[in-house]
Design a protein around this motif. Structure first.
Motif, PDB file in Angstrom:
ATOM      1  N   ASP A 227     -29.105  -0.269   6.202  1.00 21.64           N
ATOM      2  CA  ASP A 227     -29.772  -0.719   7.421  1.00 21.64           C
ATOM      3  C   ASP A 227     -28.983  -0.397   8.686  1.00 21.64           C
ATOM      4  O   ASP A 227     -29.555  -0.339   9.778  1.00 21.64           O
ATOM      5  CB  ASP A 227     -30.047  -2.222   7.358  1.00 21.64           C
ATOM      6  N   ARG A 230     -30.539   2.618  10.319  1.00 20.04           N
ATOM      7  CA  ARG A 230     -31.989   2.568  10.488  1.00 20.04           C
ATOM      8  C   ARG A 230     -32.495   3.371  11.688  1.00 20.04           C
ATOM      9  O   ARG A 230     -33.417   4.185  11.555  1.00 20.04           O
ATOM     10  CB  ARG A 230     -32.440   1.116  10.603  1.00 20.04           C
ATOM     11  N   SER A 252     -41.873   1.930  11.568  1.00 21.80           N
ATOM     12  CA  SER A 252     -40.855   1.083  10.971  1.00 21.80           C
ATOM     13  C   SER A 252     -41.393   0.328   9.757  1.00 21.80           C
ATOM     14  O   SER A 252     -40.740   0.249   8.706  1.00 21.80           O
ATOM     15  CB  SER A 252     -40.321   0.093  12.007  1.00 21.80           C
ATOM     16  N   ALA A 253     -42.599  -0.215   9.877  1.00 22.65           N
ATOM     17  CA  ALA A 253     -43.207  -0.971   8.780  1.00 22.65           C
ATOM     18  C   ALA A 253     -43.519  -0.061   7.590  1.00 22.65           C
ATOM     19  O   ALA A 253     -43.305  -0.433   6.429  1.00 22.65           O
ATOM     20  CB  ALA A 253     -44.471  -1.667   9.259  1.00 22.65           C
ATOM     21  N   PHE A 255     -42.009   2.784   6.875  1.00 21.97           N
ATOM     22  CA  PHE A 255     -40.734   3.174   6.267  1.00 21.97           C
ATOM     23  C   PHE A 255     -40.221   2.072   5.343  1.00 21.97           C
ATOM     24  O   PHE A 255     -39.771   2.347   4.231  1.00 21.97           O
ATOM     25  CB  PHE A 255     -39.707   3.480   7.360  1.00 21.97           C
ATOM     26  N   ASP A 256     -40.310   0.824   5.773  1.00 24.29           N
ATOM     27  CA  ASP A 256     -39.864  -0.291   4.932  1.00 24.29           C
ATOM     28  C   ASP A 256     -40.631  -0.312   3.615  1.00 24.29           C
ATOM     29  O   ASP A 256     -40.055  -0.516   2.540  1.00 24.29           O
ATOM     30  CB  ASP A 256     -40.060  -1.627   5.652  1.00 24.29           C
ATOM     31  N   ALA A 257     -41.948  -0.115   3.707  1.00 27.35           N
ATOM     32  CA  ALA A 257     -42.792  -0.167   2.511  1.00 27.35           C
ATOM     33  C   ALA A 257     -42.450   0.959   1.544  1.00 27.35           C
ATOM     34  O   ALA A 257     -42.306   0.738   0.334  1.00 27.35           O
ATOM     35  CB  ALA A 257     -44.267  -0.100   2.914  1.00 27.35           C
ATOM     36  N   ARG A 259     -39.636   2.861   1.506  1.00 24.62           N
ATOM     37  CA  ARG A 259     -38.238   2.774   1.084  1.00 24.62           C
ATOM     38  C   ARG A 259     -38.064   1.769  -0.053  1.00 24.62           C
ATOM     39  O   ARG A 259     -37.309   2.016  -1.003  1.00 24.62           O
ATOM     40  CB  ARG A 259     -37.357   2.385   2.279  1.00 24.62           C
ATOM     41  N   SER A 260     -38.770   0.650   0.027  1.00 24.62           N
ATOM     42  CA  SER A 260     -38.618  -0.390  -0.991  1.00 24.62           C
ATOM     43  C   SER A 260     -38.993   0.107  -2.378  1.00 24.62           C
ATOM     44  O   SER A 260     -38.461  -0.362  -3.390  1.00 24.62           O
ATOM     45  CB  SER A 260     -39.464  -1.619  -0.634  1.00 24.62           C
TER      46      SER A 260
END
Length: 316
Positions: A227, A230, A252-253, A255-257, A259-260
């Motif tokens: 992070d 980021r 950003s949202a 990428f989070d989804a 990446r997880s």
């Protein structure tokens, strides 16, 4: 110097930079250049097209799904998975948020939309439906509608009742005001999604090329999971796909989804590891669903963990 770098082509099954984020991070951070590689990324439509490009020698590396890789091998194409990017399933069968459908059984007699006719999302959805005892052509139908806007239209017109969506597809639908809900049973999370593949002859004739590509890719992957990096990562992704980066909050949202899904449940073997037992499950499900006429003569030839192991050693 640039003139000393070897030109290499990487093909991805959609134009999203976020879906292939380790590649663009490795490019932006200079990791490929450190391996002597100048990587060009080309976007084509779906895993089958990726595998066709690899087989034709138009690209050295690509990001197909495991189902299409096994289907290609059944046709005699020596495609080999070398890095498990989406360690957790990056697909799901979604319905409109206000739909009464709660699970695959609710899609009996219904239509499931897909982005492509023969991409990884088709095999995944077929597995999910088979898990509930439903057979394509008898209990439900597939309809190729495309992704993004066309998928939204598919829902709004009633042409489809569900959609086999990637993590990115679902996020885009929700962002565009088409709220969707995932009805995929939890046990299908173990079916890893798209990863990096090359051809067997590339591994045989130029293993150092493969090793260098995987080392750089793994470094880009690890960098993006920190992070602290980021903002730098998102900047690299915006450079690669400016349209995706126009809405910073959405980028950003998304990428989070995405990446997880790339973080293994069990990190014992590190990033990129391919569990042999899940390859067995993939093959079994494809045979039972009719995507494969029979098990491959040697399933272990379809994948190798050799290069990820080497990359992890180099990164210590």
């Amino acid at each position: 110097m640039a003139q000393d770098l070897r030109d290499v082509t990487f093909v991805q099954p959609s134009p999203s930079a976020i879906n292939s984020f380790p590649v663009f991070v490795a490019i932006g951070e200079g990791y490929f250049a450190e391996e002597g590689l100048n990587v060009t990324v080309e976007s084509i439509n779906g895993s089958s097209a990726v595998l066709q490009a690899l087989a034709a020698g138009q690209a050295e590396f690509g990001r197909p799904g495991p189902g299409p890789v096994l289907a290609a091998r059944a046709r005699g194409e020596d495609a080999v998975f070398i890095y498990n990017v989406a360690a957790r399933s990056n697909f799901g069968v979604v319905v409109r948020a206000d739909s009464d459908i709660q699970g695959p059984e609710g899609l009996r007699g219904k239509v499931i939309g897909t982005g492509t006719a023969d991409g990884a999302e088709v095999g995944f959805a077929r597995n999910v439906m088979a898990g509930s005892g439903l057979t394509e052509g008898t209990d439900y139908e597939f309809l190729t509608v495309g992704d993004g806007g066309p998928a939204t239209v598919g829902f709004t017109t009633g042409a489809m009742d569900a959609y086999s969506a990637s993590t990115a597809d679902a996020a885009i639908l929700n962002q565009r005001g088409m709220a969707v809900r995932d009805i995929t049973p939890g046990e299908f999370a173990r079916f890893f999604g798209n990863g990096i593949a090359t051809m067997g002859n590339v591994i045989e004739t130029d293993p150092e090329l493969v090793a260098g590509f995987v080392r750089a890719f793994a470094r880009g992957h690890a960098f993006a999971l920190d992070d602290a990096n980021r903002d730098t990562v998102l900047a690299h992704l915006k450079d690669a796909n400016p349209q995706e980066g126009e809405d910073v909050q959405f980028q950003s949202a998304l990428f989070d989804a995405v990446r997880s899904k790339t973080i293994p449940v069990d990190m014992t073997n590190g990033l990129g590891y391919q569990p042999p037992e899940v390859w067995e499950e993939w093959q079994d499900s494809l045979v039972s669903g009719g995507d494969l006429a029979a098990p491959l003569p040697d399933l272990t030839a379809a994948y190798t963990n050799e290069f990820t192991a080497m990359a992890h050693e180099a990164m210590k």
